[in-house]
Scaffold this active site. Structure first.
Site, short mmCIF file in Angstrom:
data_model
loop_
_atom_site.label_atom_id
_atom_site.label_comp_id
_atom_site.label_asym_id
_atom_site.label_seq_id
_atom_site.Cartn_x
_atom_site.Cartn_y
_atom_site.Cartn_z
N HIS A 9 49.05 30.80 44.43
CA HIS A 9 50.15 30.14 44.30
C HIS A 9 49.56 28.67 44.43
O HIS A 9 50.46 28.16 45.82
CB HIS A 9 51.27 30.42 45.02
CG HIS A 9 52.03 31.73 44.67
ND1 HIS A 9 52.88 31.66 42.93
CD2 HIS A 9 51.52 33.09 45.26
CE1 HIS A 9 53.78 32.86 43.10
NE2 HIS A 9 52.61 33.39 43.68
N CYS A 28 49.92 33.55 39.23
CA CYS A 28 50.30 34.92 39.83
C CYS A 28 50.90 35.83 39.00
O CYS A 28 50.02 36.66 37.99
CB CYS A 28 51.47 34.73 40.84
SG CYS A 28 51.72 36.12 42.51
N GLU A 44 50.96 26.09 43.89
CA GLU A 44 51.84 24.92 44.39
C GLU A 44 52.78 24.50 45.40
O GLU A 44 53.31 23.69 45.62
CB GLU A 44 53.29 25.45 42.88
CG GLU A 44 54.16 26.87 43.37
CD GLU A 44 53.47 28.26 42.61
OE1 GLU A 44 51.88 28.11 43.11
OE2 GLU A 44 54.42 28.88 43.05
N1 GLN Z 1 54.10 40.53 40.81
C1 GLN Z 1 53.16 40.95 40.91
C2 GLN Z 1 52.29 40.97 42.32
O1 GLN Z 1 53.19 41.63 43.21
C3 GLN Z 1 53.67 39.10 41.00
C4 GLN Z 1 54.04 38.82 42.25
C5 GLN Z 1 53.99 37.27 41.83
O2 GLN Z 1 53.85 36.24 40.75
N2 GLN Z 1 54.35 36.15 42.89
O3 GLN Z 1 50.92 41.14 42.15
#
Ligand code: GLN
Length: 535
Positions: A505, A379, A507
């Site tokens: 994600h 992410c 995970e």
């Molecule tokens: N801040 C980034 C976004 O909003 C990544 C978000 C995250 O890592 N969950 O896209």
């Protein structure tokens, strides 16, 4: 329909979530259909707007619910997918009741905590039980007995017991049994007090689980039994365990499973712990070890990245390899450089938000890319690796994400188009399970073994489609995209031992016996890196 209500006494942080997960697991292993609910007595509607530094990781469900990290434990122990409704908060309960009042549904009445709030709490619990078609619903009440916030929930639990009958509702109280260092004696007084507190609310616990460093002594169990009015066999030890995944077995050995089944008059199959034990065995008898550095800004609270460390535990068992984690504060990299990454055989940059510490993460991504160190960016980690590549390979010195620097001349990470008009920040990100289409023959294809996957998301920003061609030309290949082909989901670098990132994600979907494919590959690569470089 049976209910087990888990409360906590004396202090928070006793591992109530693991206790709840373990009880659920014990029953599931007897062929019961089990589900779990977490009650969080705070006023936030959900965990999505809370700082991981205070409350630990925000866990994301298939349906996009942003929930307490304990739901992650339930999912991992039960190997099941839960929904947003399985996390009940004061915020959700009050919102429903107040909206109902505004619609005039309580016309003429004074709306009160009892009965209106408690009715709404019970309605939510029963709805989950019915919808999940569960034999047993395990409900964990967050906080500690005696907190003002949890009062309405305990009252609702008491009412549930009256309404459903004492053969159908069971109370489990988790407490701390401290040991006085000088004499080494286990002290039961705090437990006695918290049970007294619980009784003053009309709840007599059926089972007491005592957290202590060691097993409770016979003497301690006798005392708790006598003073807290529970049978001796219902006083259960929860000593420190080598792995949280051992806790169900520790409970099982003490007959907790049989005891609960008897009390609730349930009949099940003989429990089968074969694969679970094999998993633990692999975890406890590693043949190799590697070190993975997790670079983040919330590293001082390990719970902030709990799904990553769990995913790596799942991988560790699968590969019979001990995975040591070093937690690296990205702000420290900004001050001291990347030398602190030199002992790592692999680097993981997890999700995150905001500018603070982001330059340190970019330096870590650069270090991994240039030194051929296995790397996984998730992410925010994915986005910052793209920024790094744009700066140092494509030559856009000023490249950035517009989240961090709105005025950048090379906005390689930019707001998702559908986010432009979004104003409210609660529950409005691109959330939950989304389909990802994978390139045939790519590394991602090899790793997932499929051309279509579903993974969970939580983001507002993405790779700016205008730069894709340039990235591709320079070797950063986007091998996973959403169905439209517009949203970049996975990147992989060809000339590298392992350099991958995912906008999603992985995970969150990792399970003890089914580890996240990307984490698995990171550790495999870390092992090769270790062998090749003799480090
Ligand atoms: N801040 C980034 C976004 O909003 C990544 C978000 C995250 O890592 N969950 O896209």
């Amino acid at each position: 329909m049976k209910y087990i209500i888990v409360t906590g006494g004396v202090i928070s942080g006793l591992g109530k979530g693991i206790t709840t997960s373990s009880i659920a697991k014990i029953l599931k292993n007897r062929g019961m259909k089990v589900t779990a609910i977490k009650i969080d007595p705070y006023l936030n509607y959900d965990a999505g707007t809370m700082n991981p530094y205070q409350h630990g990781e925000v866990f994301v469900l298939e349906d996009g619910g942003e929930v307490d990290l304990d739901l992650g434990n339930y999912e991992r122990f039960l190997d099941t997918n839960l929904t947003f409704d399985h996390n009940i908060t004061t915020g959700k309960v009050y919102k429903t009741v107040i909206e109902r009042e505004r619609r005039g549904e309580y016309l003429g009445k004074t709306v009160q905590i009892i009965p209106h709030i408690t009715e709404e709490i019970k309605r939510r619990i029963k709805k989950i039980a019915v919808e999940s078609d569960a034999n047993v619903t395990v409900i964990e009440i967050g906080g500690t007995v005696g907190d003002i916030e949890s009062m309405p929930f305990l009252e609702a639990a008491r009412q549930l017991w009256i309404e459903e009958g004492f053969r159908n509702v069971l109370f489990v109280h988790t407490t701390l049994v401290p040991i006085m260092d000088v004499v080494g004696e286990q002290k039961t007084k705090p437990t006695q007090h918290s049970v007294k507190e619980l009784r003053s609310l009309g709840i007599q616990p059926d089972i007491i689980i005592g957290r202590a460093k060691e097993k409770l002594t016979t003497e301690t169990r006798r005392k708790i039994s006598l003073f807290c009015n529970v049978p001796y066999e219902a006083v259960i030890s929860a000593p420190d365990a080598r792995s949280i995944y051992e806790v169900p077995l520790i409970f099982e050995e003490q007959g907790l499973g049989e005891y609960i089944m008897g009390k609730l008059q349930l009949w099940g199959e003989n429990p089968n712990w074969k694969s679970w034990k094999r998993f633990l065995n692999n975890l406890y008898k590693p043949r190799d070890e590697v070190t993975i550095a997790i670079v983040g800004k919330y590293v001082h609270l390990k719970d902030s990245y709990i799904s990553h460390s769990e995913a790596l535990t799942h991988v560790a068992a699968k590969l019979k390899t001990k995975v040591n984690l070093t937690w690296v504060d990205s702000e420290e990299i900004e001050e001291k450089g990347t030398t602190m990454l030199e002992d790592a055989h692999g680097i993981l940059i997890p999700g995150g938000f905001g500018a603070r510490g982001s330059e340190g993460k970019i330096l870590a991504a650069k270090y991994a890319r240039e030194h051929n160190v296995p790397f996984l960016g998730v992410c925010f980690g994915f986005q910052l690796a793209v920024v790094e590549f744009a700066r140092n390979v494509l030559g856009y010195e000023d490249a950035n994400s517009t989240e961090l620097q709105p005025s950048t001349s090379a906005p390689v990470i930019d707001l998702l188009p559908e986010q432009r008009d979004v104003e409210a920040l609660g529950g409005t990100m691109r959330l939950g399970a989304q389909k990802i289409v994978i390139d045939k023959g790519s590394m991602a294809h090899h790793i997932y073994g499929r051309l279509e996957i579903e993974e969970r998301h939580r983001h507002r920003y993405e790779v700016n489609p205008e730069y894709i061609d340039e990235f591709e030309k320079h070797g950063l290949h986007f091998s996973g995209k959403d169905e439209s082909g517009e949203r970049m989901e996975i990147f992989e670098l060809k000339e590298h031992i392992f350099y991958m990132g995912s906008q999603f994600h992985p995970e969150f979907k990792s399970r003890p016996l089914k580890p996240s494919p990307l984490h698995l590959e990171l550790v495999k690569a870390a092992k090769s890196y270790k062998n090749q470089n003799n480090v």
